[in-house]
Design a protein around this motif. Structure first.
Motif, PDB file in Angstrom:
ATOM      1  N   LYS A  46     -15.341 -10.838   0.510  1.00  0.00           N
ATOM      2  CA  LYS A  46     -15.905 -12.085  -0.483  1.00  0.00           C
ATOM      3  C   LYS A  46     -16.331 -13.607  -0.377  1.00  0.00           C
ATOM      4  O   LYS A  46     -15.544 -14.335   0.354  1.00  0.00           O
ATOM      5  N   GLY A  47     -17.297 -13.649  -1.034  1.00  0.00           N
ATOM      6  CA  GLY A  47     -18.173 -14.467  -0.565  1.00  0.00           C
ATOM      7  C   GLY A  47     -19.221 -14.159   0.933  1.00  0.00           C
ATOM      8  O   GLY A  47     -19.101 -13.051   1.651  1.00  0.00           O
ATOM      9  N   TYR A  48     -18.225 -15.440   2.096  1.00  0.00           N
ATOM     10  CA  TYR A  48     -18.024 -15.161   3.437  1.00  0.00           C
ATOM     11  C   TYR A  48     -16.573 -14.660   4.301  1.00  0.00           C
ATOM     12  O   TYR A  48     -16.755 -15.238   5.278  1.00  0.00           O
ATOM     13  N   THR A  49     -15.992 -14.772   3.584  1.00  0.00           N
ATOM     14  CA  THR A  49     -14.618 -14.726   3.687  1.00  0.00           C
ATOM     15  C   THR A  49     -14.280 -12.633   4.334  1.00  0.00           C
ATOM     16  O   THR A  49     -14.265 -11.681   3.297  1.00  0.00           O
ATOM     17  N   VAL A  50     -14.961 -12.149   5.452  1.00  0.00           N
ATOM     18  CA  VAL A  50     -13.658 -11.141   5.907  1.00  0.00           C
ATOM     19  C   VAL A  50     -12.358 -10.134   5.776  1.00  0.00           C
ATOM     20  O   VAL A  50     -11.837 -11.518   6.494  1.00  0.00           O
ATOM     21  N   TYR A  51     -12.050 -10.051   4.704  1.00  0.00           N
ATOM     22  CA  TYR A  51     -10.247  -9.270   4.371  1.00  0.00           C
ATOM     23  C   TYR A  51      -9.649  -9.022   5.520  1.00  0.00           C
ATOM     24  O   TYR A  51     -10.588  -7.620   5.900  1.00  0.00           O
ATOM     25  N   LYS A  52      -8.845  -9.448   6.941  1.00  0.00           N
ATOM     26  CA  LYS A  52      -8.053  -8.751   7.765  1.00  0.00           C
ATOM     27  C   LYS A  52      -7.489  -7.969   7.064  1.00  0.00           C
ATOM     28  O   LYS A  52      -6.591  -8.016   6.408  1.00  0.00           O
ATOM     29  N   ASP A  53      -7.005  -6.714   8.229  1.00  0.00           N
ATOM     30  CA  ASP A  53      -6.132  -5.647   7.840  1.00  0.00           C
ATOM     31  C   ASP A  53      -4.787  -5.825   7.608  1.00  0.00           C
ATOM     32  O   ASP A  53      -4.161  -5.169   6.771  1.00  0.00           O
ATOM     33  N   HIS A  54      -3.668  -6.481   8.621  1.00  0.00           N
ATOM     34  CA  HIS A  54      -2.791  -6.804   8.799  1.00  0.00           C
ATOM     35  C   HIS A  54      -1.933  -7.745   7.145  1.00  0.00           C
ATOM     36  O   HIS A  54      -1.035  -8.014   7.399  1.00  0.00           O
ATOM     37  N   ILE A  55      -3.078  -8.234   7.092  1.00  0.00           N
ATOM     38  CA  ILE A  55      -2.658  -9.102   6.160  1.00  0.00           C
ATOM     39  C   ILE A  55      -3.054  -8.943   4.390  1.00  0.00           C
ATOM     40  O   ILE A  55      -3.386  -8.032   4.097  1.00  0.00           O
ATOM     41  N   THR A  56      -2.025  -9.158   3.563  1.00  0.00           N
ATOM     42  CA  THR A  56      -1.071  -8.978   2.356  1.00  0.00           C
ATOM     43  C   THR A  56      -2.394  -8.870   0.546  1.00  0.00           C
ATOM     44  O   THR A  56      -3.002 -10.166   1.396  1.00  0.00           O
ATOM     45  N   ASN A  64      -5.358  -8.874  -9.927  1.00  0.00           N
ATOM     46  CA  ASN A  64      -5.458  -7.791 -11.328  1.00  0.00           C
ATOM     47  C   ASN A  64      -7.141  -8.785 -11.972  1.00  0.00           C
ATOM     48  O   ASN A  64      -7.456  -9.427 -12.055  1.00  0.00           O
ATOM     49  N   GLY A  65      -7.894  -7.454 -11.810  1.00  0.00           N
ATOM     50  CA  GLY A  65      -9.553  -7.627 -12.447  1.00  0.00           C
ATOM     51  C   GLY A  65     -10.745  -8.550 -10.918  1.00  0.00           C
ATOM     52  O   GLY A  65     -11.902  -8.422 -12.082  1.00  0.00           O
ATOM     53  N   MET A  66     -10.206  -7.776 -10.348  1.00  0.00           N
ATOM     54  CA  MET A  66     -10.821  -9.471  -9.212  1.00  0.00           C
ATOM     55  C   MET A  66     -11.835  -8.348  -8.732  1.00  0.00           C
ATOM     56  O   MET A  66     -11.714  -7.332  -8.189  1.00  0.00           O
ATOM     57  N   ASN A  67     -13.069  -8.603  -8.090  1.00  0.00           N
ATOM     58  CA  ASN A  67     -14.334  -7.982  -7.402  1.00  0.00           C
ATOM     59  C   ASN A  67     -14.160  -8.045  -6.001  1.00  0.00           C
ATOM     60  O   ASN A  67     -14.287  -9.900  -5.716  1.00  0.00           O
ATOM     61  N   LEU A  68     -14.763  -7.299  -5.540  1.00  0.00           N
ATOM     62  CA  LEU A  68     -14.525  -7.494  -3.677  1.00  0.00           C
ATOM     63  C   LEU A  68     -15.818  -6.871  -3.160  1.00  0.00           C
ATOM     64  O   LEU A  68     -16.189  -6.082  -3.789  1.00  0.00           O
ATOM     65  N   GLU A  69     -17.059  -7.435  -2.384  1.00  0.00           N
ATOM     66  CA  GLU A  69     -17.392  -6.547  -1.772  1.00  0.00           C
ATOM     67  C   GLU A  69     -17.081  -5.885  -0.891  1.00  0.00           C
ATOM     68  O   GLU A  69     -16.377  -6.446  -0.323  1.00  0.00           O
ATOM     69  N   LEU A  70     -17.463  -4.399  -0.678  1.00  0.00           N
ATOM     70  CA  LEU A  70     -17.768  -3.667   0.199  1.00  0.00           C
ATOM     71  C   LEU A  70     -18.978  -2.921   1.104  1.00  0.00           C
ATOM     72  O   LEU A  70     -20.314  -2.738   0.441  1.00  0.00           O
TER      73      LEU A  70
END
Length: 73
Positions: A46-56, A64-70
């Motif tokens: 999301k933007g420049y944030t890369v989501y890490k696997d171990h965080i909820t 709800n309804g949020m968009n994420l970049e795949l």
């Protein structure tokens, strides 16, 4: 239960339902089951944030309804 929209910017938008206390890794497994890709090859941003696997999802304040970049590795 929240619904999150993942957009890969090539025309594919996928809606995935998950629980707020699921980790990003769990969410990637749900997403991979819907799109038929290996969950280890999925990168969520999301933007420049890369989501890490171990965080909820709740810790990242994904609601709800949020968009994420795949992206694919």
């Amino acid at each position: 239960m929240i619904e999150i929209v993942c957009n890969d910017r090539v025309g594919r938008k996928v809606r995935v339902k998950a629980l707020p206390d699921d980790t990003i890794g769990d969410f990637k497994k749900l997403l991979a089951a819907q799109i038929g890709t290996d969950p280890t090859k999925i990168i969520l941003k999301k933007g420049y944030t890369v989501y890490k696997d171990h965080i909820t999802l709740a810790d990242y304040e994904i609601h709800n309804g949020m968009n994420l970049e795949l992206y694919y590795a």
